[in-house]
Design an enzyme around this catalytic site. Sequence first.
Site, PDB file in Angstrom:
ATOM      1  N   HIS A   1     -10.398  -1.452   3.311  1.00  0.00           N
ATOM      2  CA  HIS A   1     -10.298  -2.887   2.907  1.00  0.00           C
ATOM      3  C   HIS A   1      -8.935  -3.125   3.339  1.00  0.00           C
ATOM      4  O   HIS A   1      -8.126  -2.657   3.405  1.00  0.00           O
ATOM      5  CB  HIS A   1     -10.296  -2.901   1.343  1.00  0.00           C
TER       6      HIS A   1
ATOM      7  N   TYR B   1      -0.603   3.854   2.547  1.00  0.00           N
ATOM      8  CA  TYR B   1       0.198   2.795   2.391  1.00  0.00           C
ATOM      9  C   TYR B   1       1.896   3.091   2.809  1.00  0.00           C
ATOM     10  O   TYR B   1       2.296   4.296   2.276  1.00  0.00           O
ATOM     11  CB  TYR B   1       0.241   2.063   1.209  1.00  0.00           C
TER      12      TYR B   1
ATOM     13  N   ARG C   1     -12.104   5.204  -1.665  1.00  0.00           N
ATOM     14  CA  ARG C   1     -12.012   3.751  -1.460  1.00  0.00           C
ATOM     15  C   ARG C   1     -12.453   3.428  -0.009  1.00  0.00           C
ATOM     16  O   ARG C   1     -12.240   3.997   0.712  1.00  0.00           O
ATOM     17  CB  ARG C   1     -10.532   3.090  -1.649  1.00  0.00           C
TER      18      ARG C   1
ATOM     19  N   HIS D   1      -5.937  -6.109   1.652  1.00  0.00           N
ATOM     20  CA  HIS D   1      -5.784  -6.902   0.639  1.00  0.00           C
ATOM     21  C   HIS D   1      -5.228  -8.335   1.173  1.00  0.00           C
ATOM     22  O   HIS D   1      -4.456  -8.393   2.198  1.00  0.00           O
ATOM     23  CB  HIS D   1      -4.556  -6.332   0.055  1.00  0.00           C
TER      24      HIS D   1
END
Lengths: 237, 201
Positions: free
Chosen positions: A165, A113, A162, A167
């Site tokens: 995905h 990120y 993870r 959000h």
Amino acid sequence: MENRVLPNFDLQFDEQPDWRRLEVGETDLSAEARVPLRSLRPIPEAARTSFAPSVTRLPGLRAGENDLTRIAPGRPQAEGVKLLVSGSITDENGRPLRGVLLEVWNANKWGRYTHKDDPAVQQLDPNFLGYGRVLTDDDGRYSFATIRPGSYLVRPEIDRWRPSHIHLSVRGGSSRLMTQMYFPNDPLLDIDPGFQLFGAAGARQIGAESVSRTEGIDTDIRFDIVIGGRNPTIFED
Amino acid sequence: METENYTCEDTVGPYYAPAFLDDDRQNLTNFYDYLVRPKGDVIIVQGAILDRDGNPVKPVLVEAWQADANGRRRTSATLEDADLDPWFDGYSRHYCDDGTFELTTIMPGAVPPCRESPSARAPYITLNLYMDGTERLATQIFFEGRPENESDPLLLSLPEPLRPRLLARRMPDNSDGVPVYRIDLKLRCADETPFFEDRFG
């Protein structure tokens, strides 16, 4: 899965077995320190509406905010598989939710990120911010373009990753939902403690992929969002 | 259960963007910097969000909503009501990255029975907390010493020993003479804050 021990002093309270208790996913370190021990308490009828949000004002958006593949219109595209994610946002009865705000954020191709708190060492992409927004149209439809996010290692000491995905946050009127969209056939879903807690309902959290015919896009993803459960819309009736 | 079709809630994770907050305000008494002000008494509500070990949880996205000084709440159904304060939005969200929250607002009025609230309510602020590791947590806070607390249906739904955990305590005024109320929200511990099931179906 039951890894909680309720202290004895709690027994003096009135907790009922059919009240929902938030679960802690296995090896989810954040949850282990935060998820309430006690069940969620029922809200008396007289106080119900006070728990529904009411957002009567949303921000104005700039052009291109729903194209996460570029940091601004006309700029080069980021690296990675380009996705066009689209779908409808409706209530449980299929009624479209018009003009609600969808906020979107995801990691870059390498699973990092741009957020200041992300400790990952993977590279940043100078053409990828990873944050975007869009309002639903009069039919409750939305679409945004982004990069397929990479998986990332969240617990190096136990080698837990993870799954990919995206959000998603939905807000407007009394609609409110915080969720994540996952990808089909991702083997990491089987070991994601949060995803496992969904059980069979996890199938609703996975987008449907198809090859895109849109220029500049590789893969189309259909993901319909239904606001319901603990997220009803109640003032719009 | 077979007919459930709604999208499941998931954790916000640690990487929500502060930039998404846009002009959402942590100060509900200041209407876009215009000189107009909402009716009522300005107060500050502050506190910490603490985990099992007493450590501050960070970051937390806090969303809060409340009625105006007359006890009226702004919703799509009340926008044209004459007694709704036109200068009070009543909806706040802010991103707390040090584990504490602070909201500058007006003291909400006691809520008379009305369409949006069929029973009278004590002054309250609804809080929704979003943090990594759990789905949304919903609760309501009240103000210590208000006589309306004795008959509020939500407070009365709690066993008596739990009620003080939702009461914000009056602290010394700040240096500008603004009354300060404080409440700590405690997670996964012996004196945990009560949270509520806001599933409506």
